[in-house]
Design a protein around this motif. Sequence first.
Motif, mmCIF file in Angstrom:
data_model
loop_
_atom_site.group_PDB
_atom_site.id
_atom_site.type_symbol
_atom_site.label_atom_id
_atom_site.label_comp_id
_atom_site.label_asym_id
_atom_site.label_seq_id
_atom_site.Cartn_x
_atom_site.Cartn_y
_atom_site.Cartn_z
ATOM 1 N N ILE A 45 66.404 14.367 -45.606
ATOM 2 C CA ILE A 45 64.972 15.303 -45.845
ATOM 3 C C ILE A 45 65.157 16.716 -46.483
ATOM 4 C CG2 ILE A 45 63.619 14.064 -43.811
ATOM 5 C CD1 ILE A 45 64.066 16.424 -42.116
ATOM 6 N N SER A 46 64.291 16.999 -47.138
ATOM 7 C CA SER A 46 64.438 18.637 -47.543
ATOM 8 C C SER A 46 64.991 19.648 -46.504
ATOM 9 C CB SER A 46 63.199 18.828 -48.295
ATOM 10 O OG SER A 46 62.164 19.296 -47.570
ATOM 11 N N LEU A 47 65.530 20.779 -46.985
ATOM 12 C CA LEU A 47 65.710 21.832 -46.209
ATOM 13 C C LEU A 47 64.559 22.418 -45.556
ATOM 14 C CD1 LEU A 47 68.095 23.638 -45.068
ATOM 15 C CD2 LEU A 47 67.763 24.982 -47.043
ATOM 16 N N ASN A 48 63.648 22.553 -46.353
ATOM 17 C CA ASN A 48 62.197 23.153 -45.866
ATOM 18 C C ASN A 48 61.767 22.222 -44.612
ATOM 19 O OD1 ASN A 48 62.266 25.535 -47.472
ATOM 20 N ND2 ASN A 48 61.075 24.258 -49.123
ATOM 21 N N ASP A 49 61.800 20.923 -44.960
ATOM 22 C CA ASP A 49 61.181 20.125 -43.690
ATOM 23 C C ASP A 49 62.126 20.209 -42.422
ATOM 24 O OD1 ASP A 49 58.932 19.153 -44.801
ATOM 25 O OD2 ASP A 49 59.922 17.304 -45.810
ATOM 26 N N PHE A 50 63.484 20.412 -42.696
ATOM 27 C CA PHE A 50 64.301 20.225 -41.750
ATOM 28 C C PHE A 50 64.013 21.478 -40.989
ATOM 29 C CE2 PHE A 50 68.414 22.069 -40.356
ATOM 30 C CZ PHE A 50 69.148 21.072 -39.573
ATOM 31 N N LYS A 51 63.827 22.844 -41.561
ATOM 32 C CA LYS A 51 63.824 24.020 -41.017
ATOM 33 C C LYS A 51 62.395 24.069 -40.250
ATOM 34 C CE LYS A 51 66.346 26.931 -44.077
ATOM 35 N NZ LYS A 51 66.177 28.219 -44.989
ATOM 36 N N ARG A 52 61.378 23.413 -40.716
ATOM 37 C CA ARG A 52 60.193 23.149 -40.025
ATOM 38 C C ARG A 52 60.209 22.349 -38.660
ATOM 39 N NH1 ARG A 52 56.546 19.461 -40.208
ATOM 40 N NH2 ARG A 52 57.617 18.583 -42.236
ATOM 41 N N ILE A 53 60.920 21.225 -38.651
ATOM 42 C CA ILE A 53 61.084 20.555 -37.671
ATOM 43 C C ILE A 53 61.700 21.019 -36.673
ATOM 44 C CG2 ILE A 53 61.942 18.217 -36.700
ATOM 45 C CD1 ILE A 53 61.417 17.314 -39.572
ATOM 46 N N ASN A 54 62.873 21.949 -36.841
ATOM 47 C CA ASN A 54 63.630 22.357 -36.131
ATOM 48 C C ASN A 54 62.944 23.681 -35.428
ATOM 49 O OD1 ASN A 54 65.533 20.259 -36.079
ATOM 50 N ND2 ASN A 54 67.002 21.604 -37.458
ATOM 51 N N GLU A 55 62.029 24.213 -35.933
ATOM 52 C CA GLU A 55 61.160 25.287 -35.135
ATOM 53 C C GLU A 55 61.007 25.179 -33.694
ATOM 54 O OE1 GLU A 55 58.219 26.481 -37.520
ATOM 55 O OE2 GLU A 55 59.345 27.581 -39.058
ATOM 56 N N ARG A 56 60.602 23.759 -33.448
ATOM 57 C CA ARG A 56 60.150 23.337 -32.065
ATOM 58 C C ARG A 56 61.112 22.320 -31.566
ATOM 59 N NH1 ARG A 56 57.583 18.438 -32.143
ATOM 60 N NH2 ARG A 56 56.712 18.936 -30.059
ATOM 61 N N SER A 57 62.013 21.707 -32.292
ATOM 62 C CA SER A 57 62.624 20.379 -31.727
ATOM 63 C C SER A 57 64.033 20.811 -32.260
ATOM 64 C CB SER A 57 62.285 19.309 -32.453
ATOM 65 O OG SER A 57 60.711 19.273 -32.219
ATOM 66 N N LYS A 58 64.722 21.858 -32.160
ATOM 67 C CA LYS A 58 66.087 21.942 -32.477
ATOM 68 C C LYS A 58 67.125 21.409 -31.554
ATOM 69 C CE LYS A 58 69.457 25.499 -34.514
ATOM 70 N NZ LYS A 58 70.454 24.884 -33.449
ATOM 71 N N VAL A 59 67.853 20.497 -31.999
ATOM 72 C CA VAL A 59 68.941 20.173 -30.939
ATOM 73 C C VAL A 59 70.097 21.179 -31.026
ATOM 74 C CG1 VAL A 59 70.615 18.133 -30.519
ATOM 75 C CG2 VAL A 59 68.292 17.567 -31.515
ATOM 76 N N ASP A 60 70.287 21.449 -29.745
ATOM 77 C CA ASP A 60 71.700 22.676 -29.650
ATOM 78 C C ASP A 60 72.785 21.542 -28.673
ATOM 79 O OD1 ASP A 60 70.652 24.920 -30.760
ATOM 80 O OD2 ASP A 60 69.055 24.889 -29.208
ATOM 81 N N GLN A 61 73.832 22.324 -28.641
ATOM 82 C CA GLN A 61 74.912 21.606 -27.958
ATOM 83 C C GLN A 61 74.737 21.377 -26.305
ATOM 84 O OE1 GLN A 61 78.435 24.201 -27.019
ATOM 85 N NE2 GLN A 61 79.797 22.312 -27.214
ATOM 86 N N PHE A 62 74.879 20.411 -25.745
ATOM 87 C CA PHE A 62 74.767 19.920 -24.484
ATOM 88 C C PHE A 62 73.201 19.440 -24.147
ATOM 89 C CE2 PHE A 62 77.920 23.045 -23.655
ATOM 90 C CZ PHE A 62 78.944 22.393 -23.537
ATOM 91 N N ASP A 63 72.332 19.254 -25.239
ATOM 92 C CA ASP A 63 71.075 18.910 -25.163
ATOM 93 C C ASP A 63 71.251 17.014 -25.387
ATOM 94 O OD1 ASP A 63 69.898 21.208 -25.144
ATOM 95 O OD2 ASP A 63 69.000 21.211 -27.576
ATOM 96 N N ILE A 64 70.196 16.560 -24.457
ATOM 97 C CA ILE A 64 70.296 15.045 -24.515
ATOM 98 C C ILE A 64 69.233 14.440 -25.019
ATOM 99 C CG2 ILE A 64 70.093 13.072 -22.916
ATOM 100 C CD1 ILE A 64 71.527 14.533 -20.895
ATOM 101 N N LEU A 65 69.479 13.539 -26.132
ATOM 102 C CA LEU A 65 68.385 12.806 -26.766
ATOM 103 C C LEU A 65 68.131 11.345 -26.072
ATOM 104 C CD1 LEU A 65 69.535 13.215 -30.387
ATOM 105 C CD2 LEU A 65 68.027 14.690 -29.305
ATOM 106 N N LEU A 66 66.620 10.988 -26.114
ATOM 107 C CA LEU A 66 66.410 9.849 -25.487
ATOM 108 C C LEU A 66 65.545 8.992 -26.290
ATOM 109 C CD1 LEU A 66 66.741 8.444 -22.380
ATOM 110 C CD2 LEU A 66 64.521 9.504 -21.908
ATOM 111 N N SER A 67 65.538 7.777 -26.343
ATOM 112 C CA SER A 67 64.770 7.011 -27.289
ATOM 113 C C SER A 67 63.578 6.681 -26.389
ATOM 114 C CB SER A 67 65.523 5.744 -27.691
ATOM 115 O OG SER A 67 65.858 4.782 -26.733
#
Length: 394
Positions: A45-67
């Motif tokens: 995806i584009s850098l602009n879409d990437f930044k927009r998504i990560n404004e509220r859903s940024k993954v950081d170290q030790f975070d956990i993802l769950l399907s």
Amino acid sequence: MKFSEFIDVRDGTHDSPKRVNVGKKLITTKNLEDNRIDFTNAKNISLNDFKRINERSKVDQFDILLSMIGTVGNVYQERAVFPDYAIKNLALLKFHGDELLSNWMNYYLQSKKGQSKIHQRLSGSTQQYISLTDLRNIEITLPDRDQMELCIKPLRYLDDLILKNNQINDNLISQLKIISNSYFSYFEAYNGKIPLDWSYIKLVDIANIDAGYSYTSKELVDSNIAMATIKNFDRTGGFNIRGFKEIKPNKIVKKEKYAKLFDILVAHTDLTQNADIIGNAEPILNTSKYSKIIYSMDLVKVTPKTEKISPFLLALLLQGNRFKKHCLGYVNGTTVLHLSKKALKEFEFPFPTSFSDLDNIAKFAERNYKLISNNMKENQKLQNLKQVLLNKFF
């Protein structure tokens, strides 16, 4: 205590950003497996879409993802210091740097108790899912931090051993692919010219090519017989023994429809319209708990016709780019993609008159494949021990 009382529970975007050729990766449920992310088939995806998504859903170290949708409950803990991807339709459990709590929750969610808590709250009939609200309202009892540390230490030790074996296998697989591609590129560099005592031969001249077994869903019962299908192929080209169907055939199965350790399976038919899997060739390197393995109609088995041909050498020749490219040129169909009947038969390659001329390559291939197989078996034992500890601690 509810998840929402001690974890920052969010989710990824629900939008569908436009795919671009070069950009940042967008990870969804299909890219998430237990303890790993498959980036190979992830959307750019584009850098602009990437930044927009990560404004509220940024993954950081030790975070956990769950399907959360479809295959619900796959767990991945991010260990990288600076993750560089965005997420869609995945639950994001943020720990804001609390490594101990993240480690404990990572194993809790992998345990039978943790998975049970998740699956008790599933909704949907056609496609199951867990809502963000239901996830936030899951209640558990948290131990004190000293108890957390005691639980985590042996589990982390086992995971580190598994990771080390996987890294060794990745290196061994890379070596095999380099040798395979080098084998063909050497002759291509000289416009296909080969030594006088060599000749171009077709795969069908040295190998048996057997179609798979046709089965119905009524046959799927508990058994120690496994059914290998195209779904066992990873997008990276690897072959994953997890998720084998268990089957009890309701008719006599010809011996040609069974596969054993080191037999080669080729992806032949794909219902998902993703041609990137078709033509992948993998030897079976781990038979796990099953006494017998049957392979389905969407796979083809390739085995040497004579003992003079090493199955390991044959696997090496079929795992290079040349065979894959050849197969993709024979893909037919619209709704269902499949290889034409002559695809495998027509594949040819340079081969010496004396099979012994390739002994060194054959021995190299045998060494690597057997080391990979042994590491996979060792990981299976480690995973079993890990599951025992998970059940005990949680």
